[in-house]
Scaffold this motif. Sequence first.
Motif, PDB file in Angstrom:
ATOM      1  N   THR A   3       9.846  -5.105 -40.295  1.00 25.66           N
ATOM      2  CA  THR A   3      10.219  -3.812 -39.705  1.00 25.66           C
ATOM      3  C   THR A   3       9.087  -2.781 -39.702  1.00 25.66           C
ATOM      4  OG1 THR A   3      11.052  -3.056 -41.829  1.00 25.66           O
ATOM      5  CG2 THR A   3      12.651  -4.068 -40.353  1.00 25.66           C
ATOM      6  N   ASP A   4       7.843  -3.225 -39.663  1.00 23.13           N
ATOM      7  CA  ASP A   4       6.734  -2.262 -39.565  1.00 23.13           C
ATOM      8  C   ASP A   4       6.247  -2.199 -38.120  1.00 23.13           C
ATOM      9  OD1 ASP A   4       5.347  -4.716 -39.384  1.00 23.13           O
ATOM     10  OD2 ASP A   4       5.089  -4.774 -41.554  1.00 23.13           O
TER      11      ASP A   4
ATOM     12  N   THR B 213       4.269   5.983 -35.346  1.00 26.67           N
ATOM     13  CA  THR B 213       5.140   6.080 -36.528  1.00 26.67           C
ATOM     14  C   THR B 213       6.621   6.276 -36.197  1.00 26.67           C
ATOM     15  OG1 THR B 213       3.295   7.045 -37.715  1.00 26.67           O
ATOM     16  CG2 THR B 213       5.432   7.229 -38.750  1.00 26.67           C
ATOM     17  N   LEU B 214       6.907   7.179 -35.254  1.00 31.37           N
ATOM     18  CA  LEU B 214       8.314   7.469 -34.948  1.00 31.37           C
ATOM     19  C   LEU B 214       9.027   6.221 -34.413  1.00 31.37           C
ATOM     20  CD1 LEU B 214       9.984  10.172 -35.100  1.00 31.37           C
ATOM     21  CD2 LEU B 214       9.818  10.217 -32.627  1.00 31.37           C
ATOM     22  N   THR B 215       8.307   5.451 -33.602  1.00 32.55           N
ATOM     23  CA  THR B 215       8.913   4.235 -33.046  1.00 32.55           C
ATOM     24  C   THR B 215       9.098   3.181 -34.141  1.00 32.55           C
ATOM     25  OG1 THR B 215       7.955   4.710 -30.894  1.00 32.55           O
ATOM     26  CG2 THR B 215       8.641   2.435 -31.279  1.00 32.55           C
ATOM     27  N   ILE B 216       8.147   3.100 -35.078  1.00 35.40           N
ATOM     28  CA  ILE B 216       8.318   2.166 -36.199  1.00 35.40           C
ATOM     29  C   ILE B 216       9.611   2.504 -36.947  1.00 35.40           C
ATOM     30  CG2 ILE B 216       7.410   1.457 -38.463  1.00 35.40           C
ATOM     31  CD1 ILE B 216       4.574   1.798 -37.311  1.00 35.40           C
ATOM     32  N   MET B 217       9.808   3.791 -37.204  1.00 33.34           N
ATOM     33  CA  MET B 217      10.992   4.188 -37.985  1.00 33.34           C
ATOM     34  C   MET B 217      12.282   3.973 -37.200  1.00 33.34           C
ATOM     35  SD  MET B 217      10.003   7.425 -40.305  1.00 33.34           S
ATOM     36  CE  MET B 217       9.051   8.429 -39.198  1.00 33.34           C
ATOM     37  N   ALA B 218      12.274   4.348 -35.918  1.00 28.85           N
ATOM     38  CA  ALA B 218      13.496   4.189 -35.109  1.00 28.85           C
ATOM     39  C   ALA B 218      13.849   2.714 -34.978  1.00 28.85           C
ATOM     40  CB  ALA B 218      13.288   4.828 -33.735  1.00 28.85           C
TER      41      ALA B 218
END
Length: 476
Positions: A439-440, A453-458
């Motif tokens: 999930t990274d 970063t935002l897409t990694i988290m979403a």
Amino acid sequence: MGPYDFKPRSRDGLGIDWPYTYDDLAPYYDKVEALIGVFGSNEGLENTPNSPPGILLSPPRPRAYELLIKNASAKLQVPVIPSHLAILTQALDAKKVSALLHPNDPRAAGTLTDAMRNRLPCIWATPCGRGCAIRANYQSTTVHLPPALASGNLDIVTDAMVREVIVAPNGKATGVHYIDKKTGQEVQARARVVVLAASGCESARILLNSKSGLFPDGLANSSGKVGRYLMDTVGSDLSGQIPALEGCPAYNEDGVSGMHLYTPWWLYQQQLSGKLDFPRGYHIEIGGGREMPGVGTFEDLDDLTGGGYGKKLKEDARRYYGSFVGFSGRGEMIPNEDSYCEVDPDKKDAWGIPVLRFHFKWSRHEEKQAAHMQKTFAEIIDAMGGKVLGKPQLDGKKAIAPGGSIIHEVGTTSMGADPKQSVLNQYCQAWDVKNLFVTDGGPFVSNADKNPTLTIMANAWRSCEYLLGAMKKGEL
Ligand code: SF4
């Protein structure tokens, strides 16, 4: 990212489409923004999506040099809008946000409310990149970990260097094998589900090092795609000196240490009509003003004045301080067959774990994009009445920053719709090992110009919802 960014191949025939659409991820972008706190504005620009009302925090006021850049850019039809940074410009409504994120779980909502109340709005005073003592900026250590620890369901094992995922004879993952860096001891952590989030490349390294009789080419690698489609961001910088900003009286330039304004990619239509010689776009990050002087400040000064000493140096410093501006292009790289990582057959790290070796090649697409960045930056500096420091580099090969230097490495455990062509399905679940997830940034199959970063988290949030659902149904 916007709708185009998830379907790049469908749009221009290059690269790889994501196995889902922007609409599938949009609710998770909203949740992440609500949780971490992001300032910005909704501008309704093409492929730069708005957030729902009430999600974004109000942006800080632009500073003088940013307004000058905005005015000059407007003459060139280049938009400059409030940046989106994960910094609290006002206190989060902890109760409201927690209830929104955990509508059916009052205990989780309460835990999150308490953690959110420990974050204060920015005081505009300190370098954010060194960490924020009052928790105004987003960091996993101050935003994600405290409520997770308070839930009582999290153990953190530090100094644990994971070597491989352990697999049972039935092909399921049973945990990880790590080395305790303090004692050198070999330790096993058992798990019902293993989630790798070690960052793009490092997760691929763990998988490639997880060789067994069942998986001789590394774990989750029946497609041969682990390590493939390594991408970074296209980068190119240019600075200028602006006479209009010389000799300003001392004044308070309150703000975060990042940019208050930026330029999202704006030439979609020109590209569509064939007016540009490269595909995909870049955004522009701007810098300048009266930031804390560093060695670079004096290099710029020397370039301008030819160097100085004593009284003259002091006069020059006073005159020119705050008159420099910088532009950094951050653009999309298209994945290619020549950019990948693999396990080095000879080299090992300090814990005896084989390291990665990298192969990286920019294509003409990225090089032409970098040259376009330089031309644009020079035009903006010129429109500001300024001087370019050095020369704009119009040879793309020379203009582009080396691969890996923008440290947006993504790809290497690609997601997809076809198990033969990808490592993970659309929920970041390994095709070959049902109870293994990544999930990274590894699952990315394109690296749009937007910072990842935002897409990694979403994407991680979406995958975790699927994972929890599968656990509840007894499928994992
Ligand atoms: S300027 Fe940065 S480090 Fe300082 S309070 Fe604001 S967010 Fe925190």
